[in-house]
Scaffold this active site. Structure first.
Site, PDB file in Angstrom:
ATOM      1  N   CYS A   2      75.024  47.940 -52.065  1.00  0.00           N
ATOM      2  CA  CYS A   2      73.782  48.157 -51.357  1.00  0.00           C
ATOM      3  C   CYS A   2      73.628  47.106 -50.273  1.00  0.00           C
ATOM      4  O   CYS A   2      74.522  46.310 -50.019  1.00  0.00           O
ATOM      5  CB  CYS A   2      72.604  48.091 -52.330  1.00  0.00           C
ATOM      6  SG  CYS A   2      72.751  49.208 -53.744  1.00  0.00           S
ATOM      7  N   ASP A 102      73.515  49.004 -64.042  1.00  0.00           N
ATOM      8  CA  ASP A 102      73.928  47.616 -64.217  1.00  0.00           C
ATOM      9  C   ASP A 102      72.896  46.660 -63.634  1.00  0.00           C
ATOM     10  O   ASP A 102      72.785  45.505 -64.060  1.00  0.00           O
ATOM     11  CB  ASP A 102      75.315  47.367 -63.610  1.00  0.00           C
ATOM     12  CG  ASP A 102      75.385  47.648 -62.119  1.00  0.00           C
ATOM     13  OD1 ASP A 102      74.586  48.457 -61.627  1.00  0.00           O
ATOM     14  OD2 ASP A 102      76.266  47.068 -61.452  1.00  0.00           O
TER      15      ASP A 102
END
Length: 613
Positions: A2, A102
């Site tokens: 990201c 996660d």
């Protein structure tokens, strides 16, 4: 994978700064095309752009967690490949989860262990946690520096982001580059922590940076350490293969289509073949991609670096491993396209100077992204196992400098020759390199009884793993994330890096060749042609049409005599190269053209203040 950004200002309430936070966040749109989010509380503001890989509906960010003492909020980029095991451990300690991501595991890990969560992670990551319990920002970067992470201290806090562009979107950040930043741009040594933009820093690999009302502090949680290696050859080869099997298995986990980057070299071939065998056991085929250039295989000319074209070896691997393979074939017009150059510069934020190798990587990743979201790469195996020519070059071994600079200077020449002589004098690149080298080798420990030769090879390995590889990791991250593709690098797993680094050079090159340990560890899955192939770097186009296109673009640039680039670039030298009628065969001259065009594009796109005093 990201894009993250944020702002901490202890003297103001950032809930009133939504417009600026939005602007910072949106610069990361390419890194995270699937979703966006912001979070603000008092002096802290966090922004996130998401590329959804694991738990597509449940991994939205920024992610927050309320506690009786205050709120924790986190923005996270990357992957923790051991998050399943960590989740089980945290559940055993009483933590409860609402997603399968996660990200949530890392956030709960911070709640349980504080910034010591970093030592427990296996993966590539850059994340920031606003700890409202103590009003502090904690920034953590992975051990090898796979994921980029920049910060910019301010009078009352800090700005941060995955890339400089996120920080530069804030009015507090000055778009200024000094001589020291230009030096870092022009030499391939990647000084740890150097952000190139004046006032900007990188969170160094393996480091925690904490910002609170008392200021900024750092803690190194991992560094490459010297240890005795006691395993014999067979045990070492078996251990390398066991590690590779585990690493690839972990890095194939994704909830989106994944693939491998296949060059036909030992590194990517071993990785692809191991991945193919693992997926075949699950009834799947691995998808693989390779870059090629129009006419390159048929018209290939061997040189000092590349003795063979890649494509025949790529096809040998694809056939043996039964991959679903596709060649991405690029033409010189696409490589020289000014729009592609602009995209590269905006992805890099800087005119780094890789020329057609950046352009081809961007175009390769753009084509891959149409079919896959995650790709495994063979990057860093040369640094880990000792694959580059300079590891075997006596002049490079003996040189009192970074060994790759010896090879590059001999094979490519100096593309800084395109600069004005007064600029070159002010830069004093030789002195900058010498200072950087002394600093780099100063902290490399020597084993008791280690011979001078073995210690020198340890130094060369260390330099590659702490300086050179970070240049390539940054390049791969920027080009891939510019099109929203996550690239994973199995050979950067810290367990493998630590183990092989400490194997003596005599063991790493036991058969007199490069990467002996890797070759034997993967021998059972490789075609003989690849097993026997000599190292060949990432390909570069040999088509003279590419150089002619560069000459045409430089002529256009020369027709604008007032352009700021000529404050840096020697107009007469550039004109000589642009008007040369004979085909340009000199690597240095071609790279000089690319360097000038990159600088011009950067000056147009970013309008930086360049201070040469």
């Amino acid at each position: 994978m990201c894009g993250i950004t944020g702002w901490v200002s202890f003297d103001r309430d950032l809930t009133t700064e939504a417009t600026t936070l939005h602007a910072m966040t949106e610069t990361m749109a390419c890194r995270g095309p699937d979703d966006r989010g912001t979070w603000t509380q008092g002096p802290a503001a966090l922004g996130h752009r998401r590329l959804a890989i694991i738990d597509l509906p449940g991994g939205r960010q920024p992610m927050s967690l309320d506690t009786p003492e205050g709120t924790l909020a986190m923005v996270y980029s990357g992957e923790a490949y051991n998050f399943t095991e960590l989740r089980r451990e945290l559940e055993g300690r009483g933590h409860r989860f609402t997603t399968d991501s996660d990200t949530e595991v890392v956030l709960h890990g911070y709640l349980e262990w504080g910034d010591a969560v970093a030592e427990r992670l296996n993966g590539m990551y850059a994340f920031a946690v606003w700890d409202g319990r103590r009003d502090k920002l904690v920034m953590i970067r992975d051990r090898m520096g796979i994921k980029p992470f920049y910060y910019y201290p301010t009078a009352d806090g800090v700005l941060f982001g995955s890339e400089p562009k996120a920080i530069l979107a804030n009015p507090l950040a000055r778009r200024r580059v000094t001589l020291d930043g230009l030096r870092e741009l022009l030499v391939m040594i990647k000084t740890p922590g150097h952000g190139i933009w004046d006032g900007m820093r990188e969170v160094e690999p393996g480091t925690v940076v904490t910002v609170d009302r008392s200021g900024l502090s750092t803690r190194v949680y991992w560094r490459l350490e010297t240890r005795a290696h006691t395993d014999d050859r067979d045990t070492t080869i078996t251990t390398v293969r066991s590690l590779l099997d585990d690493i690839v298995r972990r890095q194939l986990v994704a909830d989106v289509p994944r693939c491998t980057l296949l060059s036909g070299g030992l590194d990517s071939s071993a990785m692809t073949a191991i991945a193919a065998r693992q997926l075949a056991a699950q009834g799947e085929r691995v998808r693989s991609f390779a870059v090629d250039f129009v006419g390159q295989t048929d018209n290939f000319i061997a040189d000092e670096l590349r003795g063979t074209p890649d494509t025949p070896f790529v096809h040998d691997v694809a056939k043996l491993a039964d991959t679903d393979h596709q060649d991405i074939v690029l033409d010189p017009e696409s490589l020289a396209d000014p729009a592609v150059r602009e995209r590269v510069i905006r992805a890099r934020d800087l005119p780094v100077g890789f020329g057609d190798m950046d352009a081809s990587l961007l175009l390769l990743f753009r084509a891959i992204r149409e079919k896959s979201t995650v790709a495994l790469s063979g990057e860093s195996a040369d640094e880990v196992f000792g694959g580059y020519l300079q590891f075997f070059d006596e002049e490079a071994r003996r040189a009192d400098t970074f060994p790759w600079l010896v090879r590059f200077g001999r094979d490519f020449g100096d593309d800084s020759d395109v600069l004005r002589s007064d600029v070159t004098k002010s830069l004093d690149l030789e002195g900058y390199i010498a200072d950087g080298y002394r600093t780099a080798v100063a902290g490399i420990d020597r084993l008791d009884g280690e011979s001078d030769f073995e210690y020198r090879m340890r130094q060369i390995s260390h330099l590659h793993l702490t300086r050179f590889v970070r240049i390539l990791l940054d390049r791969k991250d920027r080009m891939s994330m510019a099109v929203g593709l996550e690239v994973r690098v199995p050979f950067c797993d810290h367990r493998l890096v630590e183990y092989v680094y400490n194997a003596p050079w005599a063991l790493k090159s036991f058969d007199g060749r490069e990467k002996s340990l890797l070759r034997e560890a993967a021998a059972d899955v490789l075609p003989r042609s690849v097993y026997d192939r000599v190292k060949s770097p990432y390909p570069s186009t040999q088509d003279p049409q590419y150089a002619r296109a560069l000459q045409g673009q430089v002529k256009d640039l020369l027709s604008r005599p007032s352009h700021r680039v000529f404050d840096l670039v020697d107009r007469d030298r550039l004109r000589t190269a642009a008007e040369r009628e004979a085909p340009i065969s000199s690597q240095a001259e071609r790279r000089g053209l690319e360097r000038a065009l990159d600088l011009a594009q950067w000056l147009d796109a970013y309008s930086p203040e360049v201070n040469l005093s």
